[in-house]
Scaffold this active site. Structure first.
Site, mmCIF file in Angstrom:
data_model
loop_
_atom_site.group_PDB
_atom_site.id
_atom_site.type_symbol
_atom_site.label_atom_id
_atom_site.label_comp_id
_atom_site.label_asym_id
_atom_site.label_seq_id
_atom_site.Cartn_x
_atom_site.Cartn_y
_atom_site.Cartn_z
ATOM 1 N N ARG A 90 0.820 -1.201 0.000
ATOM 2 C CA ARG A 90 0.000 0.000 0.000
ATOM 3 C C ARG A 90 0.861 1.261 0.000
ATOM 4 O O ARG A 90 0.540 2.252 -0.669
ATOM 5 C CB ARG A 90 -0.942 0.011 1.211
ATOM 6 C CG ARG A 90 -1.953 1.137 1.168
ATOM 7 C CD ARG A 90 -2.865 1.135 2.375
ATOM 8 N NE ARG A 90 -2.198 1.632 3.571
ATOM 9 C CZ ARG A 90 -2.838 2.073 4.662
ATOM 10 N NH1 ARG A 90 -4.154 2.047 4.713
ATOM 11 N NH2 ARG A 90 -2.174 2.506 5.707
ATOM 12 N N TYR A 129 -11.388 6.051 -5.755
ATOM 13 C CA TYR A 129 -11.121 6.887 -4.578
ATOM 14 C C TYR A 129 -10.122 8.006 -4.787
ATOM 15 O O TYR A 129 -9.914 8.836 -3.886
ATOM 16 C CB TYR A 129 -10.676 6.023 -3.390
ATOM 17 C CG TYR A 129 -9.480 5.137 -3.624
ATOM 18 C CD1 TYR A 129 -8.181 5.606 -3.478
ATOM 19 C CD2 TYR A 129 -9.648 3.797 -3.942
ATOM 20 C CE1 TYR A 129 -7.089 4.781 -3.658
ATOM 21 C CE2 TYR A 129 -8.562 2.970 -4.121
ATOM 22 C CZ TYR A 129 -7.278 3.454 -3.982
ATOM 23 O OH TYR A 129 -6.207 2.623 -4.170
ATOM 24 N N HIS A 239 -14.626 -2.664 1.150
ATOM 25 C CA HIS A 239 -13.551 -3.596 1.492
ATOM 26 C C HIS A 239 -13.768 -4.065 2.925
ATOM 27 O O HIS A 239 -13.998 -3.247 3.820
ATOM 28 C CB HIS A 239 -12.189 -2.886 1.473
ATOM 29 C CG HIS A 239 -11.726 -2.418 0.135
ATOM 30 N ND1 HIS A 239 -11.251 -1.145 -0.079
ATOM 31 C CD2 HIS A 239 -11.623 -3.051 -1.050
ATOM 32 C CE1 HIS A 239 -10.876 -1.004 -1.328
ATOM 33 N NE2 HIS A 239 -11.098 -2.148 -1.945
ATOM 34 N N HIS A 276 -13.539 -8.960 -0.852
ATOM 35 C CA HIS A 276 -12.564 -9.837 -0.205
ATOM 36 C C HIS A 276 -13.251 -10.702 0.855
ATOM 37 O O HIS A 276 -13.413 -11.888 0.643
ATOM 38 C CB HIS A 276 -11.387 -9.061 0.392
ATOM 39 C CG HIS A 276 -10.680 -8.198 -0.582
ATOM 40 N ND1 HIS A 276 -10.125 -8.687 -1.753
ATOM 41 C CD2 HIS A 276 -10.444 -6.852 -0.601
ATOM 42 C CE1 HIS A 276 -9.578 -7.697 -2.434
ATOM 43 N NE2 HIS A 276 -9.755 -6.578 -1.763
ATOM 44 N N ASP A 327 -9.475 -6.151 -9.322
ATOM 45 C CA ASP A 327 -8.937 -5.335 -8.245
ATOM 46 C C ASP A 327 -7.736 -4.503 -8.674
ATOM 47 O O ASP A 327 -7.879 -3.480 -9.334
ATOM 48 C CB ASP A 327 -8.606 -6.244 -7.059
ATOM 49 C CG ASP A 327 -8.356 -5.489 -5.769
ATOM 50 O OD1 ASP A 327 -8.312 -4.243 -5.790
ATOM 51 O OD2 ASP A 327 -8.198 -6.132 -4.722
#
Length: 461
Positions: A90, A129, A239, A276, A327
């Site tokens: 991330r 986002y 998520h 997920h 994804d």
């Protein structure tokens, strides 16, 4: 509509995968909106109707996409921490997100959506986002980045459900957002305004509270109230329970596991997609299945990030609905996602053909039909397969080595015995052909723009 009427569009398929299973000599007709008006088996081909050999499948919805991440697929495969995980990945992703411009986003998304179509996806849910400028300031048009994704989908010709993301915090309990998250942040009112703008532009739109760690409870409540007050059927994606650390942090914050907390504090139903949902206990799994929500499985990304393996066998036995997404787009291949899903079950269960069913003992048939149904539900659109009233989203398979095989064998070969996209010959979305002979008409134009956008991101990050 009778078969004697003059259709706006039609195909005659030697073999077609209908919701109930395979059928031969199938006539499909659709109106000028691309909605199927006739799906009838056992016929002779009407004069002048285009015929397809091989097999015809319902197009597969891709229920989870972060389009911009396609630009750094393959570029994070190096150790960046002593124990690499989702969390270290991330940090690398944030570096790319900081450099993203509207032009780059549109170029990346256009190429990605073309790749999806060539791989057998006919629709996508865009979990978006990156809303603002790198310093967090709102663009002159607050919908700028969202509209670039809409433009990319229209240029490629893929079906789209836009899911603008609400993001407000860096952790459970409303921890302040990090500097590298400032492009993502919105108030509830700001996000609802963006959703309204997209809806007025004719886009199928829902909302995506990013995660329980990023959206405080009161913001989640207000978002859902505003969203469903304007559109009671709007899809909601979130998520949840992707990593064990998230489960541990949620327990520390609330005393409940993430899916347990969500089911207790929100009216989760068939409008929802829990992306997920990897780390569920048996009670959560059964409750999620009963809710009617879709489990949004992203096997290639979950494998790439080391997230874990979803217990699909037990969830399906509980009556759960699921679909697939690509994804982060480390892989853009509908067949590969299904293959990885089944292989993950085989590796953990030490058995074969785990996700086959009594109704569909051929595992590829069972998975394709389930992924279409779950993806359609998550999309909030009428794209649930080859039946009257659904959109004419069609995938024609014809691999060079499938001669002499039955229809189920051809699909099984596509999913398990080839690189999946190789067998995708033709694709229609709402009755309009987007891929012919394995190639999208805009592929040569889109690729150089994508390469330039990626080069810019690498230079500026």
């Amino acid at each position: 509509m009778s078969i004697s009427d003059t259709p706006t569009g039609s195909l005659f398929a030697r073999h077609a995968l209908l919701p109930q299973g395979w059928a031969d000599d199938v006539l499909l007709q659709w109106d000028d909106a691309g909605t199927l008006t006739c799906v009838e088996a056992g016929l002779h081909p009407p004069a002048g109707t285009e015929r397809v050999d091989g097999v015809l499948l319902p197009g597969l919805p891709n229920l989870h996409s972060h389009a911009f991440q396609r630009a750094f697929a393959g570029l994070t495969e190096h150790r960046s921490a002593e124990q690499d995980s989702f969390w270290s990945w991330r940090a690398l992703m944030y570096g790319f997100a900081q450099s993203l411009t509207p032009d780059a986003l549109q170029a990346i998304a256009t190429q990605l959506y073309i790749e999806m179509l060539q791989a057998g996806y006919t629709a996508v849910c865009e979990f978006h986002y990156v809303h603002h400028q790198p310093d967090g300031r709102v663009h002159a048009d607050a919908a700028e980045m969202s509209l670039r994704l809409v433009a990319a989908a229209r240029e490629a010709g893929i079906g789209l459900t836009m899911l603008p993301v609400l993001y407000q915090a860096s952790g459970f309990g409303g921890k302040p957002a990090l500097a590298e998250q400032r492009r993502f942040l919105n108030s509830v009112d700001g996000l609802l305004s963006l959703i309204g703008r997209l809806r007025h532009d004719g886009v199928r739109v829902g909302a995506a509270p990013h995660s329980l760690r990023a959206v405080p409870p009161e913001a989640l409540r207000d978002l859902l109230g505003g969203l469903h007050g304007a559109d009671a059927s709007a899809p909601v994606h979130i998520h949840v329970a992707e990593q064990q650390r998230e489960v541990d942090d949620c327990l520390a914050w609330s005393g409940q596991r993430p899916v347990q907390w969500l089911l207790a504090h929100a009216a989760v139903d068939a409008r929802w997609c829990l992306v997920h949902a990897t780390h569920l206990d048996a009670t959560e799994r059964r409750a999620l299945a009963r809710s009617g929500a879709v489990a949004g499985l992203c096997p290639s990304t979950e494998a790439n990030l080391g997230d874990g393996v979803f217990d699909a066998e037990a969830y399906i036995a509980d009556g759960g609905v699921w679909g697939i997404g690509s994804d982060s787009h480390a892989c853009v291949d509908a067949a590969e996602e299904l293959r990885l899903l089944e292989y993950g079950q085989r590796l953990t269960k030490q058995r074969r053909n785990v996700l086959a069913s009594a109704a569909h003992p051929q595992v590829a048939d069972a998975m394709w039909l389930s992924a279409v149904a779950g993806g359609a539900r998550a999309s909030g659109r009428s794209i649930g397969g080859l039946r009257v009233g659904q959109q004419a989203d069609l995938v024609h398979l014809q691999a060079f080595d499938d001669a002499g095989l039955g229809a189920s064998q051809r699909l099984a070969g596509h999913v398990f015995a080839t690189h999946g996209a190789r067998g995708v010959r033709d694709v229609w979305v709402a009755g309009r052909q987007r891929v012919q002979g394995g190639v999208h008409a805009a592929a040569d134009r889109a690729a150089p723009a994508f390469i330039a956008a990626r080069a810019q991101l690498l230079e500026n990050r």
